[in-house]
Design a protein around this motif. Structure first.
Motif, PDB file in Angstrom:
ATOM      1  N   THR A 132      15.231  71.410  23.221  1.00 54.82           N
ATOM      2  CA  THR A 132      15.239  72.553  22.309  1.00 54.82           C
ATOM      3  C   THR A 132      14.699  72.150  20.948  1.00 54.82           C
ATOM      4  O   THR A 132      14.676  70.954  20.587  1.00 54.82           O
ATOM      5  N   GLY A 133      14.316  73.155  20.161  1.00 61.72           N
ATOM      6  CA  GLY A 133      13.879  72.910  18.802  1.00 61.72           C
ATOM      7  C   GLY A 133      14.984  72.318  17.948  1.00 61.72           C
ATOM      8  O   GLY A 133      14.727  71.464  17.084  1.00 61.72           O
ATOM      9  N   SER A 134      16.208  72.759  18.147  1.00 62.97           N
ATOM     10  CA  SER A 134      17.333  72.187  17.391  1.00 62.97           C
ATOM     11  C   SER A 134      17.457  70.692  17.652  1.00 62.97           C
ATOM     12  O   SER A 134      17.673  69.896  16.727  1.00 62.97           O
ATOM     13  N   GLU A 135      17.321  70.299  18.911  1.00 60.70           N
ATOM     14  CA  GLU A 135      17.363  68.872  19.243  1.00 60.70           C
ATOM     15  C   GLU A 135      16.196  68.130  18.600  1.00 60.70           C
ATOM     16  O   GLU A 135      16.346  66.990  18.146  1.00 60.70           O
ATOM     17  N   ILE A 286       6.191  63.964  10.322  1.00 59.21           N
ATOM     18  CA  ILE A 286       6.823  64.348  11.582  1.00 59.21           C
ATOM     19  C   ILE A 286       6.638  65.856  11.747  1.00 59.21           C
ATOM     20  O   ILE A 286       6.716  66.613  10.771  1.00 59.21           O
ATOM     21  N   VAL A 287       6.380  66.289  12.966  1.00 57.04           N
ATOM     22  CA  VAL A 287       6.277  67.715  13.285  1.00 57.04           C
ATOM     23  C   VAL A 287       7.259  68.011  14.410  1.00 57.04           C
ATOM     24  O   VAL A 287       7.372  67.235  15.364  1.00 57.04           O
ATOM     25  N   VAL A 288       7.972  69.131  14.302  1.00 51.69           N
ATOM     26  CA  VAL A 288       8.858  69.530  15.399  1.00 51.69           C
ATOM     27  C   VAL A 288       8.374  70.850  15.987  1.00 51.69           C
ATOM     28  O   VAL A 288       7.957  71.759  15.263  1.00 51.69           O
ATOM     29  N   VAL A 289       8.396  70.922  17.305  1.00 47.75           N
ATOM     30  CA  VAL A 289       8.032  72.141  18.027  1.00 47.75           C
ATOM     31  C   VAL A 289       9.168  72.472  18.990  1.00 47.75           C
ATOM     32  O   VAL A 289       9.947  71.596  19.374  1.00 47.75           O
ATOM     33  N   GLY A 290       9.248  73.760  19.365  1.00 46.56           N
ATOM     34  CA  GLY A 290      10.382  74.200  20.174  1.00 46.56           C
ATOM     35  C   GLY A 290       9.974  74.964  21.418  1.00 46.56           C
ATOM     36  O   GLY A 290       8.864  74.794  21.944  1.00 46.56           O
ATOM     37  N   LYS A 291      10.843  75.850  21.887  1.00 47.99           N
ATOM     38  CA  LYS A 291      10.684  76.462  23.203  1.00 47.99           C
ATOM     39  C   LYS A 291       9.448  77.340  23.396  1.00 47.99           C
ATOM     40  O   LYS A 291       9.080  77.582  24.545  1.00 47.99           O
ATOM     41  N   PRO A 292       8.768  77.854  22.354  1.00 51.76           N
ATOM     42  CA  PRO A 292       7.473  78.502  22.609  1.00 51.76           C
ATOM     43  C   PRO A 292       6.493  77.579  23.333  1.00 51.76           C
ATOM     44  O   PRO A 292       5.574  78.039  24.002  1.00 51.76           O
ATOM     45  N   MET A 293       6.730  76.285  23.228  1.00 46.60           N
ATOM     46  CA  MET A 293       5.925  75.259  23.905  1.00 46.60           C
ATOM     47  C   MET A 293       5.886  75.490  25.419  1.00 46.60           C
ATOM     48  O   MET A 293       4.857  75.238  26.067  1.00 46.60           O
ATOM     49  N   GLY A 294       6.982  75.963  25.981  1.00 44.46           N
ATOM     50  CA  GLY A 294       7.063  76.199  27.418  1.00 44.46           C
ATOM     51  C   GLY A 294       7.329  77.648  27.763  1.00 44.46           C
ATOM     52  O   GLY A 294       7.848  77.942  28.838  1.00 44.46           O
ATOM     53  N   ASN A 295       6.993  78.560  26.824  1.00 41.08           N
ATOM     54  CA  ASN A 295       7.199  79.998  27.031  1.00 41.08           C
ATOM     55  C   ASN A 295       8.659  80.339  27.311  1.00 41.08           C
ATOM     56  O   ASN A 295       8.970  81.287  28.033  1.00 41.08           O
ATOM     57  N   GLY A 296       9.563  79.540  26.719  1.00 40.13           N
ATOM     58  CA  GLY A 296      10.988  79.771  26.887  1.00 40.13           C
ATOM     59  C   GLY A 296      11.689  78.761  27.762  1.00 40.13           C
ATOM     60  O   GLY A 296      12.921  78.696  27.762  1.00 40.13           O
ATOM     61  N   MET A 297      10.928  77.968  28.504  1.00 37.30           N
ATOM     62  CA  MET A 297      11.554  76.900  29.282  1.00 37.30           C
ATOM     63  C   MET A 297      12.100  75.840  28.330  1.00 37.30           C
ATOM     64  O   MET A 297      11.609  75.681  27.205  1.00 37.30           O
ATOM     65  N   PRO A 298      13.127  75.091  28.734  1.00 38.88           N
ATOM     66  CA  PRO A 298      13.759  74.128  27.820  1.00 38.88           C
ATOM     67  C   PRO A 298      12.911  72.873  27.616  1.00 38.88           C
ATOM     68  O   PRO A 298      13.134  71.829  28.240  1.00 38.88           O
TER      69      PRO A 298
END
Length: 457
Positions: A132-135, A286-298
């Motif tokens: 997740t993005g939070s992680e 540092i760059v952080v990316v989240g679940k849009p990376m997998g269209n909602g997949m974790p």
């Protein structure tokens, strides 16, 4: 600059359902909400005065149990559209073949990592995966603190970066019931609309420099400044491109890292670049990316400069059991396919420019609209009580959100005062979809005027 103890008091969630209205809802939805409250407890919140009940989705549409269609102008997580067939097929096929962790050799994670890193500046050439993005934010903070030896984190005053313990303590949006960390300082967001002609980049850089000095005077070593590259929860601030350069200069001189939170603006959403920070011609540490990376997949990640990652990796073993699992990697790879093959970044620019122009036309007709801003398919529309004083009108913003929901157009609100419509639809959003949103918005504004909401403005 504001110290930890001075952030805004606790408040209800913007655009949250008020359970006191439960009796006014239809029996089916009322009973579902009662079950939710019993099973999930009070922390789980619903959007809208009249919550939306959905059962299926496709593209930019959500569908209710009776077949009613809602235009989704808000959900950035299904970045290439709800249930995109190419992503669904990739997930389904991979689930039938292999789905395990990263401690076995497998080509899939290597090929995807090479493909992902190719979208970043050459200086950012390491990737560490999470679910997740939070992680990912949590990991970025660990990386920054280990590399610098510091603990201090600088954020904007209405930032939101996630729900883990470390991410929540740098997320003042969550309210006073979730206190900021003891070594966390906030600075005002780069609000061009209220800058009174002052250079917002210079102002932000000055505030960050003061925060660094403030920390050091109190014996705190600053580790990082973290910012969402579109300042979405602060009210959507994108322009002028390049205003983050002075901030980076301040941070470099001070030995403090820059963390770019791309969970919301990333993957081509801003229409001009794959990543929001690139509009400012800067390279974060540092760059952080989240679940849009997998269209909602974790699946999510931290992308890191090699010296930072090497310093961390020599001393600390990192493992995330199903961060970058095979099925999630298949989804992420399919998302890149769709962005490239369907020219979604270009679509974000064209559809976003069209929508932005339409909202600016509405601004000329309605005195309650103070500003329209953003980039690509990430736009904000700010409501005011008075054009001269620029006093925010939070109540009107929420009323318009509710009236749009009644017209089956879904958006929400953001900003320090909750008076900014936040518009960030899935990337396939078209001019026709924009027309539907604009027509509904115009109708909602006419209705609010008829009801007397704009009197005295």
């Amino acid at each position: 600059m504001k110290e930890t103890l001075s952030h805004k008091p606790s408040a209800p969630m913007v655009n949250g359902f008020d359970s006191a209205r439960l009796c006014s809802l239809p029996e089916r939805e009322r009973r579902m909400i009662e079950r939710r409250q019993m099973l999930l407890g009070p922390s789980y919140r619903l959007f809208y005065e009249n919550p939306v009940h959905v059962t299926t989705a496709k593209g930019v549409w959500l569908y209710g149990p009776d077949g009613e269609a809602y235009l989704d102008a808000y959900n950035n997580v299904p970045s290439v559209g709800h249930c995109h067939p190419h992503v669904v097929e990739a997930i389904s096929y991979q689930a039938s073949q292999l789905n395990t962790h990263t401690r076995y050799l497998n080509e899939q994670i290597l090929s995807y990592s090479e493909r992902l890193l190719a979208t970043f500046p050459a200086e950012l050439d390491r990737v560490m995966y999470t679910c997740t993005g939070s992680e990912a934010v949590d990991l970025a903070l660990r990386l920054a603190r280990h590399y610098t030896g510091g603990t201090g984190i600088i954020i904007t005053e209405n930032a939101y970066h996630g729900v883990t313990a470390s991410a929540a303590e740098i997320s003042p949006l969550l309210g006073n019931s979730v206190p900021l960390g003891q070594h966390v300082l906030t600075v005002p967001a780069p609000d061009t609309y209220r800058a009174n002609g002052r250079d917002v980049g210079a102002a932000l850089a000055d505030d960050v420099a003061k925060a660094i000095g403030h920390m050091r005077r109190r014996g705190i070593t600053p580790a990082a400044f973290i910012a969402d590259s579109i300042f979405s929860s602060d009210g959507v601030f994108a322009d002028p491109p390049g205003f983050l350069k002075p901030v980076v200069d301040v941070l470099k001189k001070a030995g403090v890292l820059y963390i770019a939170d791309e969970v919301q603006p990333g993957f081509g959403r801003l229409g001009t670049n794959m990543w929001g920070f690139a509009r400012h011609e800067i390279v974060p540490d540092i760059v952080v990316v989240g679940k849009p990376m997998g269209n909602g997949m974790p699946i999510a990640a931290a992308i890191v400069k090699p010296d930072i990652q090497e310093c961390f990796g020599r001393d600390i073993r990192y493992f995330n059991t199903f961060g970058a699992s095979n099925v999630s990697l298949a989804a992420a790879s399919a998302v890149l396919d769709v962005i490239e093959n369907e020219n979604l970044m270009q679509n974000a620019r064209k559809a976003g420019d069209y929508l932005c122009a339409g909202m600016r036309s509405l601004k000329e007709a309605f005195a309650s609209i103070g500003d329209v801003r953003g980039s690509g398919l990430f736009l904000g529309l700010e409501f005011l009580r008075n054009q001269d004083s620029r006093e925010p009108d939070s109540a009107l913003a929420l009323k318009v959100v509710s009236k749009l929901r009644d017209r089956r157009v879904l958006i929400s609100a953001s900003g320090l005062n909750g008076n900014v419509l936040k518009i960030r639809p899935p990337l396939p959003f078209s001019r026709e979809n924009a027309d539907m949103l604009l027509n509904a918005l115009q109708d909602a504004l006419v209705e609010t005027e008829r009801e007397g909401w704009n009197s005295g403005r």
